[in-house]
Design a protein around this motif. Sequence first.
Motif, PDB file in Angstrom:
ATOM      1  N   ASP A   1      10.150   9.271  -4.097  1.00  0.00           N
ATOM      2  CA  ASP A   1      10.326  10.622  -3.554  1.00  0.00           C
ATOM      3  C   ASP A   1      10.883  11.529  -4.644  1.00  0.00           C
ATOM      4  O   ASP A   1      12.008  11.351  -5.079  1.00  0.00           O
ATOM      5  N   PRO A   2      10.082  12.465  -5.155  1.00  0.00           N
ATOM      6  CA  PRO A   2       8.711  12.780  -4.734  1.00  0.00           C
ATOM      7  C   PRO A   2       7.723  11.683  -5.146  1.00  0.00           C
ATOM      8  O   PRO A   2       8.015  10.881  -6.039  1.00  0.00           O
ATOM      9  N   PRO A   3       6.532  11.661  -4.522  1.00  0.00           N
ATOM     10  CA  PRO A   3       5.562  10.595  -4.808  1.00  0.00           C
ATOM     11  C   PRO A   3       5.151  10.544  -6.265  1.00  0.00           C
ATOM     12  O   PRO A   3       5.030  11.575  -6.935  1.00  0.00           O
ATOM     13  N   GLU A   4       4.942   9.325  -6.756  1.00  0.00           N
ATOM     14  CA  GLU A   4       4.447   9.108  -8.109  1.00  0.00           C
ATOM     15  C   GLU A   4       2.945   8.813  -8.111  1.00  0.00           C
ATOM     16  O   GLU A   4       2.414   8.277  -9.083  1.00  0.00           O
ATOM     17  N   GLY A   5       2.269   9.152  -7.043  1.00  0.00           N
ATOM     18  CA  GLY A   5       0.842   8.914  -6.926  1.00  0.00           C
ATOM     19  C   GLY A   5       0.474   8.712  -5.474  1.00  0.00           C
ATOM     20  O   GLY A   5       1.334   8.748  -4.584  1.00  0.00           O
ATOM     21  N   PRO A   6      -0.795   8.460  -5.193  1.00  0.00           N
ATOM     22  CA  PRO A   6      -1.238   8.278  -3.810  1.00  0.00           C
ATOM     23  C   PRO A   6      -0.852   6.919  -3.259  1.00  0.00           C
ATOM     24  O   PRO A   6      -0.396   6.036  -3.992  1.00  0.00           O
ATOM     25  N   MET A   7      -1.061   6.758  -1.962  1.00  0.00           N
ATOM     26  CA  MET A   7      -0.873   5.460  -1.342  1.00  0.00           C
ATOM     27  C   MET A   7      -2.068   4.568  -1.650  1.00  0.00           C
ATOM     28  O   MET A   7      -3.148   5.042  -1.977  1.00  0.00           O
ATOM     29  N   GLY A   8      -1.860   3.260  -1.539  1.00  0.00           N
ATOM     30  CA  GLY A   8      -2.949   2.309  -1.736  1.00  0.00           C
ATOM     31  C   GLY A   8      -2.752   1.465  -2.977  1.00  0.00           C
ATOM     32  O   GLY A   8      -2.557   1.992  -4.084  1.00  0.00           O
TER      33      GLY A   8
ATOM     34  N   HIS B   1       0.802  -1.219   0.000  1.00  0.00           N
ATOM     35  CA  HIS B   1       0.000   0.000   0.000  1.00  0.00           C
ATOM     36  C   HIS B   1       0.841   1.279   0.000  1.00  0.00           C
ATOM     37  O   HIS B   1       0.279   2.383  -0.108  1.00  0.00           O
ATOM     38  N   LEU B   2       2.157   1.187   0.106  1.00  0.00           N
ATOM     39  CA  LEU B   2       2.979   2.392  -0.081  1.00  0.00           C
ATOM     40  C   LEU B   2       2.774   2.970  -1.472  1.00  0.00           C
ATOM     41  O   LEU B   2       2.745   4.181  -1.664  1.00  0.00           O
ATOM     42  N   ALA B   3       2.647   2.073  -2.446  1.00  0.00           N
ATOM     43  CA  ALA B   3       2.293   2.468  -3.821  1.00  0.00           C
ATOM     44  C   ALA B   3       3.086   3.703  -4.270  1.00  0.00           C
ATOM     45  O   ALA B   3       4.318   3.684  -4.267  1.00  0.00           O
ATOM     46  N   GLY B   4       2.386   4.784  -4.624  1.00  0.00           N
ATOM     47  CA  GLY B   4       3.068   5.966  -5.155  1.00  0.00           C
ATOM     48  C   GLY B   4       4.002   6.632  -4.182  1.00  0.00           C
ATOM     49  O   GLY B   4       4.957   7.306  -4.582  1.00  0.00           O
ATOM     50  N   ARG B   5       3.767   6.431  -2.876  1.00  0.00           N
ATOM     51  CA  ARG B   5       4.642   7.019  -1.863  1.00  0.00           C
ATOM     52  C   ARG B   5       5.966   6.264  -1.760  1.00  0.00           C
ATOM     53  O   ARG B   5       6.850   6.683  -1.000  1.00  0.00           O
ATOM     54  N   THR B   6       6.098   5.182  -2.504  1.00  0.00           N
ATOM     55  CA  THR B   6       7.388   4.491  -2.565  1.00  0.00           C
ATOM     56  C   THR B   6       8.457   5.423  -3.101  1.00  0.00           C
ATOM     57  O   THR B   6       9.634   5.322  -2.745  1.00  0.00           O
TER      58      THR B   6
END
Length: 386
Positions: free
Chosen positions: A219-226, A212-217
């Motif tokens: 930095d900067p994020p590539e999308g939301p978490m989930g 669920h880290l998803a886009g937050r994997t």
Amino acid sequence: MSGPLEGIRVIDLTSVAMGPYATQIMGDMGADVVKIESRDGDVFRHAGPARHAGMGAPFLNFNRNKRSVVLDLKSPDDAASLRALVKDADVFVSNVRPKSMARLGLDDAALRALNPRLVYCGAYGFSEQGRYAGRPAFDDIIQAMSGIAAIQANATTGEPAYVNTIIADKTAGLTIAWAVAMALYERERSGLGQAIEVPMFETLVGFGMMEHLAGRTFDPPEGPMGYERLLSSARRPYRTQDGFIALLPYTTAQWQRFFRLAGRPEVAEDPRYMEPAQRSRNIHTLYGMLADLVAERSTAQWLALLAEADIPHSEVLSMDAVMADPHLHEAGMVQSHQHPTEGALTGLGIATRFSRTPGSIRRLAPTLGQDAMADIAAEWSVSVGC
């Protein structure tokens, strides 16, 4: 040999679920586990249903392959008895808060001074390295704090929900078991024990957030978490004409086979659903189509079709149906036992198999204080002397 941990001596100063689950696994694998209880006993002893006071079903299912000794650790004599037993122990597991253990003279430093080979595992709600150290924690609290309750939120209302099993306790219990085994392996090389910390909060965050880290994997994020597939509102057991089934075509070939047998061959050729990256972006629509198509036939029809097409599927089994499952009986996962005080019991077997050193169920859950500390101390000391 009766198991890969035969000869390992474990002192179990834990209660409820997290610690007892871990030490039961060690006991199943051959360890000699001595459960230390207060005069009131483990809280789970009093969770029903029960045939006799102090022998509730949850306790019976978390405490096989253990002996039970009653000690008042605030008593200098009883605390001294426990410290004497530690000298011959391999593992000490506690879910008592560290400050309380220090006041009792049973903290890691004190016990490993008595026995440098001791593997000391502290199982807490929160790591001692952060600001939440020492806070009380139970499964519901950790599910809420770790994000699990939010992940389980109702797709329509957004209301958070708990997983209907004590997932934080049992995940941490599994972690205790493998962490202790690793420390024992390392001790074979170094000759020294060490301290282990297993905090429920951090353990469940690590367990629950990996996908669920998803886009937050990034930095900067590539999308939301989930992880979008898991959070799709259409992902659920699908209603048939007369019940429910679980269904998960996963590979492109499986999706294509499903849509062809469902009478929608055109979807099987549609790149929006058959090209993996595009399929991921259209997963909500895809699962919606799945739900509509499954509703057109009976459970029996779908089970036959999906088995023939080799597409992952299952009936949605009730808890009673799980316990009647013939595969589980063939694999030895559902067992009958005769308990000395509780009579006929149904229990769960040991899922993990070792070819040379299989685990075993040698003792059923003990009555409160059924074993004498003096007898255990003598047995351990003589064994060590040999």
